[in-house]
Design an enzyme around this catalytic site. Structure first.
Site, PDB file in Angstrom:
ATOM      1  N   GLY A  51       0.827  -1.201   0.000  1.00  0.00           N
ATOM      2  CA  GLY A  51       0.000   0.000   0.000  1.00  0.00           C
ATOM      3  C   GLY A  51       0.856   1.243   0.000  1.00  0.00           C
ATOM      4  N   PRO A  77       2.530   4.930   1.151  1.00  0.00           N
ATOM      5  CA  PRO A  77       3.133   5.318   2.435  1.00  0.00           C
ATOM      6  C   PRO A  77       2.094   5.929   3.375  1.00  0.00           C
ATOM      7  CG  PRO A  77       4.425   6.161   0.583  1.00  0.00           C
ATOM      8  CD  PRO A  77       3.147   5.638   0.014  1.00  0.00           C
ATOM      9  N   GLY A  78       2.259   5.657   4.666  1.00  0.00           N
ATOM     10  CA  GLY A  78       1.426   6.307   5.671  1.00  0.00           C
ATOM     11  C   GLY A  78       0.098   5.653   5.959  1.00  0.00           C
ATOM     12  N   VAL A  79      -0.157   4.452   5.399  1.00  0.00           N
ATOM     13  CA  VAL A  79      -1.465   3.822   5.648  1.00  0.00           C
ATOM     14  C   VAL A  79      -1.415   2.891   6.858  1.00  0.00           C
ATOM     15  CG1 VAL A  79      -2.255   4.001   3.271  1.00  0.00           C
ATOM     16  CG2 VAL A  79      -0.979   1.981   3.987  1.00  0.00           C
ATOM     17  N   THR A 116       3.577  -0.713   8.726  1.00  0.00           N
ATOM     18  CA  THR A 116       4.565  -1.077   9.755  1.00  0.00           C
ATOM     19  C   THR A 116       3.919  -1.158  11.127  1.00  0.00           C
ATOM     20  OG1 THR A 116       6.286   0.018   8.461  1.00  0.00           O
ATOM     21  CG2 THR A 116       6.780  -0.450  10.765  1.00  0.00           C
ATOM     22  N   SER A 134      -2.878   2.177 -18.197  1.00  0.00           N
ATOM     23  CA  SER A 134      -4.274   2.475 -17.871  1.00  0.00           C
ATOM     24  C   SER A 134      -4.731   3.810 -18.443  1.00  0.00           C
ATOM     25  CB  SER A 134      -4.469   2.477 -16.347  1.00  0.00           C
ATOM     26  OG  SER A 134      -3.691   3.495 -15.758  1.00  0.00           O
ATOM     27  N   LYS A 192      -7.874   4.425  -7.368  1.00  0.00           N
ATOM     28  CA  LYS A 192      -8.305   5.348  -8.418  1.00  0.00           C
ATOM     29  C   LYS A 192      -9.694   5.913  -8.111  1.00  0.00           C
ATOM     30  CE  LYS A 192      -5.500   3.207 -12.039  1.00  0.00           C
ATOM     31  NZ  LYS A 192      -5.474   2.402 -13.263  1.00  0.00           N
TER      32      LYS A 192
END
Length: 780
Positions: free
Chosen positions: A355, A357-359, A362, A678, A721
């Site tokens: 995913g 970054p920041g979701v 970790t 896409s 999207k």
């Protein structure tokens, strides 16, 4: 016998820790105010003053009761004022004096004294005592190093018994009480007898000290002798090839081996290495290498593991406490716990959290460890290029050590931790090997029960470890490695999710970190939403947390510097804290554009919208592509161009348009690299719009690849999207029909606001995207 003369009134100088005998000449430092005034009075009169010692040395202002009644009349020979205000005085003791009474005087002590004058004594007993005292004093001087030997010759010339006793007493390191006793003893014979007793005691003490000193010296010599003999013994043992210096450390390691819980293979290896260690000389460098290797084998948790907490409700509660959303990842952990309850033993799963970054990838790994009750180990693989980082170095190299996997297991202290391999998509390879290939053995459930580290050499069982890897994108991970992992996509958060995360997690965390409370600092819900829309554009919540931290810092400064009691952040005062808005939200074009279409793109930072612009210029059929496009997007543009040429007649486009015009396709933000399969239908729509001058609906976004025959091919990252389209204010998106299977990934709140149309051919796209058919109102 002594003769007394009564009635003299003299100033008194109390002494602390000091006593002056008659015939003594010494310096005194006087600093107390009353004592200074007493000295000044003595200098005014006839330089005479009474010196008497006080009982307690600590008393700053002694009363008459605190001063001994027997003192000494002395003459002030010299007075010198020092820079610090203290007066240094040279005094000479004249005679003993007994204080009869204190005269009234507020400035200093003035006493009436009875002066005691010593008579000459001519007695054979006194003469014998004098000789004995001198003899004992000579023995004392021999034993003591505190008094110089020259003192004896000075004392031996004194023929007055009373003066002899006083002078010897002044040279002895006696307590004030003992010195005062000598001063108060008026009878000369008795005084000499007391001094003789004191000298005898002092001599015995010094004799005992000398014996103790000799004993200690002998003991030290014995220790040095033993050390020397031991070194000789070691040298002899070395010559004979017998065991020597390493015996102690080998025995210590053997004791650890007895307590080690490990397979027999490990214990045999350790014992073999210890036998080698015994035979290696202390000075050999190889001994240190073997010892370090043995210590590693003893430190690894071969059979030590933590017991899983299999309470599903408790685990679910912990996961929900730490993270909002992430339902699929949480569900997978709970499934693992449920199966563990059924079969009791299950190989550790290998999950790959993918995913932007920041979701929370970790931190989710840390929460999984807490939910399972296991130890947590994190190893970052970003930028790792050396295979030895994974498999370890062979022991033949200087400074060799195990790889990061074995190091992590040792740090965890158990054989079944939750092991997080962070940023697995950012590994690289060079001449030192391919670390991604080395990870194949680690992350293969069928192989990792016999993982071989080059340093440890003995296979280690990693099958109990729960491996979790994180990545921003999958296309940089080698396919064989990806095949061994179970992929869980963690897409970006919706606005509603971000708002909940901010309220429940981020704001309380920042309040605590900045020492604020809800009473002192508050952010309105609509202000949080404005921060999400206009000050952060991201899939995760990392920038959102930073922005909330910025608000907290500015609030803390206002509370301290402006002495405010409370700071409230609203939509009106938000620009004062954060400045002007950084991003547009929900602002589509004011009119339907011609020659421009809105595409939906996927990036490592989440979903985003992409405007593709087309200009038709007079020319000779040249196709220009700008915007730092990758090969895939260039090929998509060529395919769209060829499709339109083949359908020119049906689309009411001049069949010879390519010979009369140059086509320029541009994707704005040219500094940012763009690539991916896409954007085909978006380019085709923008081309048709530019060639037919029919506007494209400003509320429509689209994604999908195009073939030469006009078919629309499926894409990836539909959730990201759709979130991007929702953020941008689009109301209608066109998605390949083959992506229907991904519909459930799109959050319900987004599906309510977005109309999703499934398309399979370019004709359908044009019908939905263009505001009217190309053949209506075409300008020829």
């Amino acid at each position: 016998m002594a003769v007394k003369e009564e009635g003299r009134v003299l100033p008194l100088l109390p002494l602390r820790g000091l006593l002056v005998y008659p015939s003594m000449v010494l310096h005194l430092d006087v600093g107390r105010e009353r004592s200074v005034k007493a000295l000044e009075q003595a200098m005014v009169d006839d330089d005479l003053i009474v010196l008497a010692t006080q009982h307690e040395i600590q008393l700053e202002e002694p009363t008459p009761e605190d001063i001994y009644r027997m003192g000494t009349i002395a003459r002030v020979r010299q007075m010198l004022k020092l820079p610090n205000g203290t007066i240094r005085v040279l005094v000479e003791g004249l005679s003993r004096a007994k204080i009869l009474e204190y005269e009234e005087n507020e400035s200093f002590y003035q006493v009436r004294v009875s002066e005691i004058i010593q008579e000459d004594v001519d007695d054979i007993n006194v003469e014998a005592l004098m000789r004995s005292v001198l003899d004992y004093f000579e023995q004392y001087l021999r034993l003591s190093k505190k008094v110089s030997p020259e003192t004896l010759s000075a004392v031996a010339d004194i023929d007055e018994p009373g003066r002899l006793a006083d002078v010897i007493a002044s040279h002895l390191p006696l307590k004030i009480e003992d010195k005062q006793t000598i001063l108060e003893t008026l009878d000369v014979r008795e005084r000499l007898e007391k001094l003789l007793s004191i000298l005898n005691d002092e001599r015995e003490v010094l004799e005992l000290e000398r014996k103790i000193s000799q004993r200690v010296k002998k003991q030290m010599e014995k220790t040095q002798k033993e050390y020397y003999l031991r070194e000789q013994m070691k040298a002899i043992q070395r010559e004979l090839g017998e065991k020597e210096g390493r015996m102690g450390e080998v025995e210590e390691l053997r004791e650890q081996l007895e307590q080690l819980e490990a397979p027999d293979e490990v214990k045999e290896k350790v014992e073999k290495e210890l036998q080698r260690l015994e035979k290696i000389p202390t000075t050999s460098a190889e001994g240190g290498v073997i010892r370090t290797y043995v210590e590693w084998l003893l430190a690894l948790p071969w059979q030590k593991e933590t017991e899983d907490d299999l309470d599903l409700k408790k685990a679910e509660k912990i996961l929900d406490e730490d993270h909002y959303g992430l339902e699929k990842a949480k569900e997978r952990v709970l499934e693992y716990l449920a199966v563990q309850q059924m079969v009791k033993k299950l190989k550790g799963p290998i999950l790959c959290l993918v995913g932007p970054p920041g979701v929370g990838k970790t931190s989710l790994g840390r929460s999984i460890a807490r939910a399972l009750g296991r130890k947590f180990v994190r190893v970052s693989l970003g930028g790792v290029r050396d295979e030895a980082e994974i498999r370890g170095h062979r022991r033949t190299y200087v400074g060799a050590m195990p790889g990061r996997i074995i190091q992590g297991i040792k740090n965890a202290g158990t054989s079944n931790p939750v092991f997080l391999l962070d940023e697995i998509d950012k590994m690289t390879m060079d001449f030192r090997g391919d670390p991604a290939s080395a990870l194949l053995e680690v992350l293969d459930p069928e192989q990792n029960q016999n993982f071989s580290d080059h340093y440890i050499e003995i296979p280690y069982d990693l099958s109990k470890v729960m491996f979790i890897t994180t990545a921003n994108t999958l296309h940089t991970i080698p396919q064989p490695l990806l095949d061994r992992m179970e992929t869980l996509y963690i897409a970006g958060y919706t606005e509603i999710e971000k708002e909940q995360i901010a309220k429940e997690y981020l704001i309380p965390k920042q309040l605590e970190e900045h020492g604020l409370s809800k009473d002192k600092f508050q952010i309105h819900s609509d202000a949080v939403l404005k921060v999400i829309r206009h000050y952060t554009r991201e899939a995760g919540v990392r920038n959102l947390e930073r922005t909330i931290g910025k608000l907290a810092r500015k609030a803390a400064r206002q509370l301290v510097s402006q002495d405010r009691k409370r700071v409230v952040v609203t939509t009106k005062n938000l620009p004062k804290f954060l400045g002007p808005e950084k991003f547009r939200y929900g602002k589509v074009e004011e009119t339907d554009p011609v020659g421009a279409a809105t595409g939906l793109a996927w990036t490592a930072g989440g979903g985003d919208t992409l405007t593709i612009e087309v200009s038709v210029l007079p020319g000779k059929g040249k196709l220009t592509l700008t915007g730092k496009l990758g090969d895939v997007m260039k090929e998509s543009a060529q395919a769209a161009f060829s499709y339109i040429r083949s359908r020119a007649g049906k689309l009411n486009i001049d069949p010879e348009f390519n010979e009369k015009n140059d086509i320029h396709i541009h994707v704005p933000e040219g500094a940012i690299p763009k690539d991916g399969p896409s954007a085909g239908i978006t380019m085709a729509t923008a081309l048709v719009s530019a060639l037919t001058e029919v506007p494209v609906s400003r509320y429509v976004g689209m994604t999908g690849e195009i073939t030469l025959r006009g078919r629309v091919l499926p894409i990836g990252g539909l959730k990201e999207k759709s979130l991007a389209a929702h953020r941008a204010g689009l109301t209608h998106i066109l998605v390949p029909k083959d992506n229907k299977k991904d519909l459930e990934d799109i959050p319900e709140s987004v599906r309510k606001d977005l109309k999703i149309t499934w398309v399979s051919h370019m004709d359908e796209v044009l019908k939905l995207a263009l505001v009217r058919d190309p053949d209506e109102g075409h300008k020829s």
